[in-house]
Design a protein around this motif. Structure first.
Motif, PDB file in Angstrom:
ATOM      1  N   UNK A 356       6.140   1.137 100.197  1.00  0.00           N
ATOM      2  CA  UNK A 356       7.369   0.356 100.373  1.00  0.00           C
ATOM      3  C   UNK A 356       7.789  -0.348  99.096  1.00  0.00           C
ATOM      4  N   UNK A 357       8.776  -1.219  99.252  1.00  0.00           N
ATOM      5  CA  UNK A 357       9.344  -1.913  98.094  1.00  0.00           C
ATOM      6  C   UNK A 357       9.135  -3.412  98.164  1.00  0.00           C
ATOM      7  N   UNK A 358       8.475  -3.866  99.245  1.00  0.00           N
ATOM      8  CA  UNK A 358       8.398  -5.298  99.514  1.00  0.00           C
ATOM      9  C   UNK A 358       7.807  -6.105  98.374  1.00  0.00           C
ATOM     10  N   UNK A 568      19.447  -1.373 108.316  1.00  0.00           N
ATOM     11  CA  UNK A 568      18.591  -1.147 107.154  1.00  0.00           C
ATOM     12  C   UNK A 568      17.132  -0.935 107.562  1.00  0.00           C
ATOM     13  N   UNK A 569      16.516   0.000 106.862  1.00  0.00           N
ATOM     14  CA  UNK A 569      15.118   0.312 107.166  1.00  0.00           C
ATOM     15  C   UNK A 569      14.207   0.026 105.990  1.00  0.00           C
ATOM     16  N   UNK A 570      14.517  -1.008 105.210  1.00  0.00           N
ATOM     17  CA  UNK A 570      13.668  -1.371 104.068  1.00  0.00           C
ATOM     18  C   UNK A 570      13.575  -0.211 103.084  1.00  0.00           C
ATOM     19  N   UNK A 571      12.375   0.030 102.522  1.00  0.00           N
ATOM     20  CA  UNK A 571      12.175   1.131 101.573  1.00  0.00           C
ATOM     21  C   UNK A 571      12.495   2.474 102.213  1.00  0.00           C
ATOM     22  N   UNK A 572      12.280   2.581 103.508  1.00  0.00           N
ATOM     23  CA  UNK A 572      12.683   3.782 104.233  1.00  0.00           C
ATOM     24  C   UNK A 572      11.541   4.725 104.576  1.00  0.00           C
ATOM     25  N   UNK A 646      11.368  -4.938 110.353  1.00  0.00           N
ATOM     26  CA  UNK A 646      10.899  -6.325 110.259  1.00  0.00           C
ATOM     27  C   UNK A 646      10.252  -6.675 108.941  1.00  0.00           C
ATOM     28  N   UNK A 647      10.525  -5.907 107.872  1.00  0.00           N
ATOM     29  CA  UNK A 647       9.919  -6.210 106.566  1.00  0.00           C
ATOM     30  C   UNK A 647      10.356  -7.571 106.061  1.00  0.00           C
ATOM     31  N   UNK A 648       9.527  -8.165 105.242  1.00  0.00           N
ATOM     32  CA  UNK A 648       9.756  -9.527 104.749  1.00  0.00           C
ATOM     33  C   UNK A 648      11.129  -9.671 104.114  1.00  0.00           C
ATOM     34  N   UNK A 672       2.180  -6.975 111.497  1.00  0.00           N
ATOM     35  CA  UNK A 672       2.868  -7.981 110.678  1.00  0.00           C
ATOM     36  C   UNK A 672       4.348  -8.118 111.035  1.00  0.00           C
ATOM     37  N   UNK A 673       5.048  -6.976 111.116  1.00  0.00           N
ATOM     38  CA  UNK A 673       6.501  -7.038 111.344  1.00  0.00           C
ATOM     39  C   UNK A 673       6.810  -7.599 112.725  1.00  0.00           C
TER      40      UNK A 673
END
Ligand code: NAD
Length: 747
Positions: A356-358, A568-572, A646-648, A672-673
């Protein structure tokens, strides 16, 4: 609004162009202090280092009533930014007399004339309440003293010509359309944050460093110097009750010769100037002095004497020159000295970025906050992200890339390049340790993984302890990692508790103790818990984005009642099932909900998954699928509803924008999410639609979307219950750790 009506009596929305400049940044702070909502626009042009402009506006950027649009007035769709009844302070422009000769004149016409015309057009279209415009004493040229507003105007520099043209344009719009434009003619402004090309700034710099100063002419030329605080007071008064179409001089505080002003600076610094005289260049008026009847009638006569104003500027400038201060040149001031004398403070940030990109997004936000606050910092970012080549890193941050590795299972990793895992791990460990020794940072901030990917930090942490006794080693933890029993078991098995005890000086949790006490939930022993601090959530600064073009992603034409839904799905990496379900949900609501849904697949989605999302999106009306956006914050800002994993970062961005929000959390391999989503739901900031479990996921998402829209943006009390000032606090904490050791130097 009538002319006589005072508009400072009630809060208004102010739009400040040139907000990050010398005068603009002071004005923004004063407006915020008075309780107004402020939108700042600045192109961060290279007229002088943009890092200085970022630092000018850093403090205001953290204010919840301030929005900064890093955009060029000649490109921005201002009509979209402005609202009826806005008060516009138009300070954006290209200042400076001498550089206006020659080939760079085009910068002056673009910034001072073209941009002003665009501001006036947009203000007319949106019926602005008032425009206060920053004109200049340069419109007078060598006019008789004192320079009267209704006297002759014969500029002697191309800069003065552009300012006069802009003023006349304003007058034309006032006469033709009744647009209430109030031009203010500033006379040589000075004070903290003065532009580096201006005389006082150059003099103070040179005298403090024992270098010669260049004086044009014999020093007997008189200038009407005006303190920046007095200029801000005049801007506010002009917004309140300046008469449209009538220029007002802002000067009359202190008319002194250049030689007298140099003598004041010498006294403040306690050192004589080495003066080199050069002939006066063309374009400089010989003397300036403002007639002040109009300013007096406005009730905004300058109050700050040149001795006091220069004392402020000298103190500010010496503070931003640590090397100078340590030499003890400030008479009467207790100077300080950095532990390692003369060197700029250094901060090294690391994130392993195997999934991911978080991590990268958090560290980028922190790095951005640091360089904004303190441009002289040296910030280096170590990242292993496969996206690092395309990533929009903030200016002024050095990047060290690690060979990327992706997580393919619990504690299982695979190099992106065709190489053995052990070779890549060794190379990464070596790069991290050698970067640490090369940079010798004051602070080494590790994101999330105390040991790094598969223990790759071991060597660096050992070296930090053995070779770098002055380096503070800090761990930054996400608000929530996983269920407490899972984290406790993993940390015990991996020896993390011991590493926390021996290798880390400080732990910062990027969340709030009241919402989830990571220290006690994860069994951090008391001896370490004393070193744990909670920063609040890290909301991103709009300054991270290059422009606000993201708004253009949305269809321009909008009918009443149309909604903009951002999915949006974060990094995907694992977002495809959620995005597909959300498209289905949108489709099922087509009889209820009109408008547009923008689906952001994320740069890390597998090509086959992406194709599937694109295919499905193309079959549903009103859906636009995009791969990623460099202007996500602007997309978020313009959305009416956000549906997100649910990413940060995604959650914090949506919450910070105070939007109706549906969180569809991932529940495996970590909880976590889901835990974060439940916290947000408990606070009344989001609806949760679970992706796991039986039944119709799309139906659950559709229900949550309807509920979120019905509830509207979170009410103020709910929104205020979450602390979003983490970036500012982390920046403060890290800067404090680089703070100089105070040493008294005999006066
Ligand atoms: P500054 O250069 O510090 O601030 C101007 C800001 O405008 C900069 O941050 C720049 O990035 C921004 N800008 C330039 N072109 C832009 C564009 N096209 N779109 C968006 N932003 C743009 O200058 P300052 O000293 O704070 O001056 C502010 C204004 O006051 C200027 O218009 C200047 O001409 C005028 N003025 C200043 C003085 C003075 O003594 N400082 C005297 C007379 C008039």
């Amino acid at each position: 609004m009538s002319e006589s009506e005072g508009i400072d009596a009630r809060p208004y929305r102010a739009v400040v162009t040139g907000a990050a400049g010398f005068i603009g940044s002071h004005l923004v702070e004063a407006l915020l202090e008075l309780g107004h909502e402020v939108v700042g626009i600045d192109a961060f042009t290279s007229s002088y280092p943009p890092a200085l402009k970022r630092s000018n506006i850093a403090a205001a950027s953290a204010h919840p009533c301030f929005d900064l649009l890093p955009a060029d007035l000649n490109e921005l769709d201002l009509v979209e930014v402005l609202r009826p009844d806005d008060v516009i302070f138009h300070l954006g422009g290209q200042p400076g007399v001498r550089a206006s000769w020659g080939k760079d004149f085009v910068d002056y016409t673009r910034a001072n004339i073209d941009a002003t015309q665009r501001v006036l057009e947009a203000a007319r279209a949106r019926q602005a309440a008032r425009i206060v415009f920053a004109s200049s004493s340069s419109v007078y040229g060598d006019a008789p003293l004192p320079m009267r507003e209704d006297g002759p105007l014969h500029p002697v520099s191309p800069y003065g010509v552009t300012k006069l043209t802009a003023e006349l344009l304003g007058l034309v719009y006032w006469k033709a359309f009744g647009l209430p434009v109030v031009p203010l003619r500033f006379f040589s402004v000075y004070g903290p944050r003065q532009r580096p090309d201006m005389a006082f700034n150059r003099f103070i710099d040179a005298i403090a460093q024992g270098k010669p100063i260049v004086v044009f002419g014999d020093g007997s030329q008189r200038r009407d110097f005006t303190y920046v605080g007095d200029v801000v007071a005049a801007l506010l008064a002009a917004a309140a009750h300046g008469r449209p179409g009538e220029p007002i001089n802002v000067g009359g505080g202190s008319t002194v010769t250049l030689a007298q002003s140099i003598a004041i600076i010498e006294r403040r610094i306690g050192r004589k100037a080495l003066i080199e005289q050069n002939p006066a260049p063309p374009g400089d008026a010989r003397d300036t002095q403002a007639a002040t009847d109009r300013l007096h009638a406005l009730g905004a006569m300058p109050r700050v004497r040149i001795e006091d104003g220069l004392a402020q500027q000298v103190a500010w400038q010496l503070r931003s020159m640590p090397g100078q201060v340590s030499r003890g040149v400030v008479a009467g001031a207790p100077p300080t000295q950095r532990a390692r004398s003369g060197s700029a403070p250094r901060i090294l940030l690391y994130s392993h970025d195997t999934y991911g990109l978080g991590h990268l997004r958090r560290n980028t936000a922190i790095a951005h906050g640091l360089v904004q606050r303190s441009p002289e910092l040296e910030v280096t970012l170590l990242t292993g992200s496969p996206m690092a080549e395309q990533w929009p890193f903030p200016d002024g941050v050095s990047i060290v890339r690690l060979p990327p590795v992706v997580k393919v299972g619990a504690e299982e990793y695979q190099p992106v390049q065709a190489r053995s895992m052990s070779a890549v791990r060794a190379e990464r460990a070596g790069i991290i340790a050698s970067t640490l020794l090369r940079v010798r940072p004051d602070v080494f901030l590790v994101d999330h993984a105390p040991l790094g990917m598969k223990g790759e930090l071991g060597l660096a942490l050992k070296m930090a302890r053995e070779e770098l006794p002055d380096t503070r080693v800090v761990l930054g933890l996400r608000d929530v990692l996983d269920e407490p029993d899972v984290v406790r078991a993993t940390w015990s098995a991996q020896g993390v508790y011991q590493i926390l005890e021996t290798a880390y000086d400080q732990i910062i949790v990027y969340g709030s103790r009241e919402l989830f006490d990571a220290a006690s939930e994860y069994g951090i022993p008391d001896s370490v818990a004393r070193r744990v601090q909670f920063s609040g959530y890290l909301a991103k600064d709009r300054g991270l984005e290059q422009s606000i073009d993201g708004r253009e992603t949305w269809a321009q034409a909008r009918r009443a009642g149309d909604r903009r839904v951002l999915v949006m799905g974060g990094g995907g990496g694992d977002a495809a099932p959620m995005l597909l379900a959300a498209i289905q949900a949108w489709d099922s609501l087509r009889y209820l909900l009109h408008g547009e849904a923008v689906i952001v697949v994320g740069p890390l989605m597998a090509p086959a998954d992406r194709a599937e999302v694109e295919r499905m999106g193309s079959q549903v009306a009103g859906v636009q699928v995009i791969r990623s956006s460099t202007t996500m914050l602007s997309l978020v800002a313009a959305a009416d509803l956000i549906v997100s994993m649910g990413g940060y970062n995604s959650v914090v961005e949506a919450v910070a924008a105070r939007k109706p929000l549906v969180i569809c959390p991932r529940t495996a391999p970590r909880r976590e999410q889901l835990m974060r989503a439940e916290i947000m739901a408990r606070l009344g900031l989001a609806q949760v639609a679970r992706l796991d479990g039986d039944g119709d996921v799309a139906g659950r998402i559709a229900d949550a979307m309807v509920a979120a829209l019905k509830a509207g943006p979170p009410p103020a009390h709910a929104w205020r219950s979450i602390d979003l000032r983490g970036t500012e606090r982390v920046t403060d904490l890290l800067l404090e750790m680089t703070a100089p050791v105070s040493v008294q130097v005999a006066a």
